[in-house]
Each structure stands twice: as structure tokens, then as C-alpha cells.
Design a protein around this motif. Structure first.
Motif, PDB file in Angstrom:
ATOM      1  N   LEU A  45       0.834  -1.204   0.000  1.00  0.00           N
ATOM      2  CA  LEU A  45       0.000   0.000   0.000  1.00  0.00           C
ATOM      3  C   LEU A  45       0.872   1.260   0.000  1.00  0.00           C
ATOM      4  N   THR A  46       1.923   1.256   0.811  1.00  0.00           N
ATOM      5  CA  THR A  46       2.844   2.394   0.861  1.00  0.00           C
ATOM      6  C   THR A  46       3.490   2.623  -0.503  1.00  0.00           C
ATOM      7  N   GLN A  47       3.905   1.550  -1.160  1.00  0.00           N
ATOM      8  CA  GLN A  47       4.512   1.654  -2.486  1.00  0.00           C
ATOM      9  C   GLN A  47       3.507   2.197  -3.508  1.00  0.00           C
ATOM     10  N   ILE A  48       2.283   1.724  -3.441  1.00  0.00           N
ATOM     11  CA  ILE A  48       1.245   2.175  -4.371  1.00  0.00           C
ATOM     12  C   ILE A  48       0.970   3.661  -4.178  1.00  0.00           C
ATOM     13  N   LYS A  49       0.889   4.095  -2.926  1.00  0.00           N
ATOM     14  CA  LYS A  49       0.606   5.507  -2.640  1.00  0.00           C
ATOM     15  C   LYS A  49       1.719   6.427  -3.125  1.00  0.00           C
ATOM     16  N   SER A  50       2.927   5.897  -3.282  1.00  0.00           N
ATOM     17  CA  SER A  50       4.045   6.727  -3.723  1.00  0.00           C
ATOM     18  C   SER A  50       4.068   6.937  -5.244  1.00  0.00           C
ATOM     19  N   ILE A  51       3.226   6.238  -5.984  1.00  0.00           N
ATOM     20  CA  ILE A  51       3.175   6.369  -7.442  1.00  0.00           C
ATOM     21  C   ILE A  51       2.474   7.684  -7.794  1.00  0.00           C
ATOM     22  N   SER A  52       3.082   8.466  -8.665  1.00  0.00           N
ATOM     23  CA  SER A  52       2.574   9.809  -8.966  1.00  0.00           C
ATOM     24  C   SER A  52       1.212   9.810  -9.661  1.00  0.00           C
ATOM     25  N   THR A  53       0.866   8.759 -10.382  1.00  0.00           N
ATOM     26  CA  THR A  53      -0.424   8.719 -11.081  1.00  0.00           C
ATOM     27  C   THR A  53      -1.579   8.304 -10.168  1.00  0.00           C
ATOM     28  N   ILE A  54      -1.273   7.985  -8.921  1.00  0.00           N
ATOM     29  CA  ILE A  54      -2.292   7.535  -7.972  1.00  0.00           C
ATOM     30  C   ILE A  54      -2.568   8.631  -6.954  1.00  0.00           C
ATOM     31  N   LEU A  55      -3.844   8.979  -6.817  1.00  0.00           N
ATOM     32  CA  LEU A  55      -4.248  10.001  -5.846  1.00  0.00           C
ATOM     33  C   LEU A  55      -4.215   9.439  -4.428  1.00  0.00           C
ATOM     34  N   THR A  56      -4.806   8.269  -4.255  1.00  0.00           N
ATOM     35  CA  THR A  56      -4.778   7.587  -2.956  1.00  0.00           C
ATOM     36  C   THR A  56      -5.091   6.115  -3.155  1.00  0.00           C
ATOM     37  N   ALA A  57      -4.809   5.330  -2.130  1.00  0.00           N
ATOM     38  CA  ALA A  57      -5.105   3.903  -2.139  1.00  0.00           C
ATOM     39  C   ALA A  57      -5.483   3.491  -0.722  1.00  0.00           C
ATOM     40  N   LEU A  58      -6.416   2.559  -0.632  1.00  0.00           N
ATOM     41  CA  LEU A  58      -6.925   2.116   0.659  1.00  0.00           C
ATOM     42  C   LEU A  58      -7.075   0.607   0.674  1.00  0.00           C
ATOM     43  N   ILE A  59      -6.828   0.002   1.828  1.00  0.00           N
ATOM     44  CA  ILE A  59      -7.054  -1.424   2.000  1.00  0.00           C
ATOM     45  C   ILE A  59      -8.497  -1.609   2.462  1.00  0.00           C
ATOM     46  N   PHE A  60      -9.196  -2.550   1.849  1.00  0.00           N
ATOM     47  CA  PHE A  60     -10.563  -2.875   2.239  1.00  0.00           C
ATOM     48  C   PHE A  60     -10.636  -4.313   2.707  1.00  0.00           C
ATOM     49  N   ASP A  61     -11.479  -4.558   3.685  1.00  0.00           N
ATOM     50  CA  ASP A  61     -11.782  -5.910   4.132  1.00  0.00           C
ATOM     51  C   ASP A  61     -12.964  -6.388   3.304  1.00  0.00           C
ATOM     52  N   PRO A  62     -12.778  -7.400   2.454  1.00  0.00           N
ATOM     53  CA  PRO A  62     -13.875  -7.862   1.594  1.00  0.00           C
ATOM     54  C   PRO A  62     -15.124  -8.279   2.383  1.00  0.00           C
ATOM     55  N   GLU A  63     -14.937  -8.748   3.595  1.00  0.00           N
ATOM     56  CA  GLU A  63     -16.076  -9.197   4.408  1.00  0.00           C
ATOM     57  C   GLU A  63     -17.009  -8.045   4.751  1.00  0.00           C
ATOM     58  N   GLU A  64     -16.517  -6.813   4.696  1.00  0.00           N
ATOM     59  CA  GLU A  64     -17.318  -5.652   5.053  1.00  0.00           C
ATOM     60  C   GLU A  64     -18.054  -5.045   3.851  1.00  0.00           C
ATOM     61  N   LEU A  65     -17.830  -5.582   2.667  1.00  0.00           N
ATOM     62  CA  LEU A  65     -18.468  -5.061   1.460  1.00  0.00           C
ATOM     63  C   LEU A  65     -19.645  -5.946   1.053  1.00  0.00           C
ATOM     64  N   LYS A  66     -20.783  -5.328   0.805  1.00  0.00           N
ATOM     65  CA  LYS A  66     -21.968  -6.084   0.387  1.00  0.00           C
ATOM     66  C   LYS A  66     -21.766  -6.747  -0.976  1.00  0.00           C
ATOM     67  N   SER A  67     -21.003  -6.125  -1.840  1.00  0.00           N
ATOM     68  CA  SER A  67     -20.824  -6.620  -3.210  1.00  0.00           C
ATOM     69  C   SER A  67     -19.543  -7.426  -3.404  1.00  0.00           C
ATOM     70  N   ALA A  68     -18.911  -7.840  -2.329  1.00  0.00           N
ATOM     71  CA  ALA A  68     -17.629  -8.534  -2.418  1.00  0.00           C
ATOM     72  C   ALA A  68     -17.718  -9.859  -3.186  1.00  0.00           C
ATOM     73  N   GLU A  69     -18.902 -10.459  -3.221  1.00  0.00           N
ATOM     74  CA  GLU A  69     -19.036 -11.741  -3.934  1.00  0.00           C
ATOM     75  C   GLU A  69     -18.790 -11.575  -5.426  1.00  0.00           C
ATOM     76  N   LYS A  70     -18.899 -10.357  -5.935  1.00  0.00           N
ATOM     77  CA  LYS A  70     -18.611 -10.112  -7.357  1.00  0.00           C
ATOM     78  C   LYS A  70     -17.131 -10.319  -7.676  1.00  0.00           C
ATOM     79  N   LEU A  71     -16.292 -10.238  -6.646  1.00  0.00           N
ATOM     80  CA  LEU A  71     -14.846 -10.390  -6.851  1.00  0.00           C
ATOM     81  C   LEU A  71     -14.373 -11.826  -6.636  1.00  0.00           C
ATOM     82  N   ILE A  72     -15.300 -12.741  -6.474  1.00  0.00           N
ATOM     83  CA  ILE A  72     -14.944 -14.157  -6.378  1.00  0.00           C
ATOM     84  C   ILE A  72     -15.064 -14.745  -7.780  1.00  0.00           C
ATOM     85  N   PHE A  73     -13.938 -15.089  -8.354  1.00  0.00           N
ATOM     86  CA  PHE A  73     -13.916 -15.636  -9.713  1.00  0.00           C
ATOM     87  C   PHE A  73     -12.848 -16.691  -9.821  1.00  0.00           C
TER      88      PHE A  73
END
Length: 139
Positions: free
Chosen positions: A111-139
Motif C-alpha cells: 500500500l505504501t509503495q502504491i501511494k508513492s506512485i505519482s499517477t495515484i491520488l490515494t489507495a486504501l485497504i478494504f476488508d472484503p467481508e465488510e463489502l456487500k458486493s464482495a461476492e462479485k470479486l470471487i472468480f
């Protein structure tokens, strides 16, 4: 006669990083590849979301890379496409980086490395269990 109810719990066995960037998907992918020493490449097909009837609802830009020694899988998926959101509860996020089979990557360091990239405004870690739509990312 007794009724039995079968409930299935989804196993969200992946790490999820949300990325905000005003750049196009291929430009962001190039930046991630350069900074993180990845080899993300556009998948042959976009990431499709279907409704309960099996009809395609939306199609999202999709990049993938499987690291050869640790077999860690990286997927970059665009959240906003065709006026539809992959994860509607996170409408401010432009892209999601999904990391599977992670046995060696320190997510906080990544995450720290990603945030240091100039083309990225911000980045955040999410817990998939807390997202209602997380099942869409199971493939």
C-alpha cells in the motif's frame, strides 16, 4: 417432514486495495508494473458482471498477472464502466487491486509503495467481508 436450510458462506480469501486515479486503466497498469515490478497485462476478456438470470449487466476493464515463483495472483479491475459500478458501495474508488494466494506480500508495505506512485491520488485497504458486493470479486 422436517425442513433443512442450507446456507453457504463466501470465502473472501483475497486482499483488496482500492485505488483512486484519474488516469486510464492502461496508464495506471503501466505505473503499477514499473513501481511494483509486476507484469500486469490486459486479459483476453473484460471482467463481466451478470444478474441472477445470467444476463450480462456490465463489463469492466481487467488486467492480470500471476507471479511465477510464489504464484501470487494480481488482478486490476476498473470499478466504473458503462455507467455501472462493480462495487457500488465504494463509488469513489476507480480501480480495485485484488491479490490472491498471497503468501509473501506485505499488504501494508505494498500500500505504501502504491501511494508513492505519482499517477495515484490515494489507495486504501478494504476488508472484503465488510463489502456487500464482495461476492462479485470471487472468480
Amino acid at each position: 417432514m422436517a425442513k433443512h436450510l442450507l446456507t453457504l458462506e463466501s470465502d473472501y480469501d483475497y486482499d483488496l486495495i482500492g485505488i483512486c486515479s484519474h488516469h486510464s486503466d492502461y496508464r495506471l497498469c503501466w505505473s503499477l508494473n514499473e513501481a511494483l515490478k509486476l507484469e500486469l497485462q490486459k486479459a483476453e476478456e473484460d471482467f463481466s458482471v451478470s444478474n441472477k438470470k445470467g444476463l450480462k449487466v456490465s463489463s469492466h476493464s481487467f488486467y492480470e498477472y500471476i507471479e511465477s515463483t510464489e504464484l501470487t495472483e494480481y488482478y486490476l479491475i476498473k470499478n466504473k464502466s458503462e455507467g455501472k459500478l462493480l462495487i457500488p458501495e465504494k463509488q469513489q474508488i476507480d480501480y480495485f487491486l485484488v491479490i490472491r494466494e498471497n503468501t509473501s506480500v506485505d499488504i501494508d508495505n505494498l500500500l505504501t509503495q502504491i501511494k508513492s506512485i505519482s499517477t495515484i491520488l490515494t489507495a486504501l485497504i478494504f476488508d472484503p467481508e465488510e463489502l456487500k458486493s464482495a461476492e462479485k470479486l470471487i472468480f
